[in-house]
Design an enzyme around this catalytic site. Structure first.
Site, PDB file in Angstrom:
ATOM      1  N   HIS A 104      75.981  15.725  21.318  1.00  0.00           N
ATOM      2  CA  HIS A 104      76.464  16.761  20.448  1.00  0.00           C
ATOM      3  C   HIS A 104      76.753  18.002  21.089  1.00  0.00           C
ATOM      4  O   HIS A 104      76.593  18.323  22.273  1.00  0.00           O
ATOM      5  CB  HIS A 104      75.420  17.087  19.451  1.00  0.00           C
ATOM      6  CG  HIS A 104      74.212  17.790  19.809  1.00  0.00           C
ATOM      7  ND1 HIS A 104      73.123  16.943  20.557  1.00  0.00           N
ATOM      8  CD2 HIS A 104      73.677  18.935  19.967  1.00  0.00           C
ATOM      9  CE1 HIS A 104      72.340  18.030  20.775  1.00  0.00           C
ATOM     10  NE2 HIS A 104      72.441  19.218  20.412  1.00  0.00           N
ATOM     11  N   HIS A 106      77.806  22.383  20.620  1.00  0.00           N
ATOM     12  CA  HIS A 106      77.759  23.311  19.816  1.00  0.00           C
ATOM     13  C   HIS A 106      79.096  23.914  19.960  1.00  0.00           C
ATOM     14  O   HIS A 106      79.504  24.419  20.821  1.00  0.00           O
ATOM     15  CB  HIS A 106      76.547  24.364  20.237  1.00  0.00           C
ATOM     16  CG  HIS A 106      75.264  23.537  20.055  1.00  0.00           C
ATOM     17  ND1 HIS A 106      74.283  24.124  19.226  1.00  0.00           N
ATOM     18  CD2 HIS A 106      74.539  22.946  21.083  1.00  0.00           C
ATOM     19  CE1 HIS A 106      73.039  23.634  19.309  1.00  0.00           C
ATOM     20  NE2 HIS A 106      73.383  22.791  20.727  1.00  0.00           N
TER      21      HIS A 106
END
Length: 118
Positions: A104, A106
């Site tokens: 992932h 940010h």
């Protein structure tokens, strides 16, 4: 590190946990972080079963890699950060502060971000 299909992001992809969705396609799912570190803080998770950035690059197809990167760009545009600026953060491994072993990124923005730890 072996991929754990019971991690929180895998559950989100399967629709088992609620999110505030921003964008989704066949490669990625973007949503707002529940513990924001900036005025705008979103996560873009890959739908590939990768533990981190290195695992993703080493084991994903070119379509998965380019599709994920395009999903990040689309999310940035939807958040309205493409002109004012943004920060992308990929945490990989425990020393970086990675809390969920699923690829992932940010996306942080919407305000002037501090730079003293960069």
């Amino acid at each position: 590190m072996e991929y754990n299909a019971d991690n929180v992001f895998a559950k989100i992809i399967r629709g088992e946990l609620p999110i505030q969705k921003i964008y989704e396609d066949e490669y990625a799912l973007a949503f707002y972080d529940i513990h924001p570190k900036a005025k705008v803080h979103a996560l873009v998770i890959s739908k590939a079963l990768s533990t981190d950035f290195s695992d993703f690059i080493d084991h994903s197809s070119d379509d998965e890699i380019s599709g994920y990167m395009r999903a990040i760009t689309k999310t940035i545009t939807l958040l309205g950060l493409d002109e004012s600026g943004y920060r992308l953060v990929f945490n990989t491994g425990s020393d970086s502060g990675q809390e969920v072993p699923h690829l992932h990124v940010h996306i942080l923005g919407g305000e002037k971000l501090q730079t003293e730890n960069l």
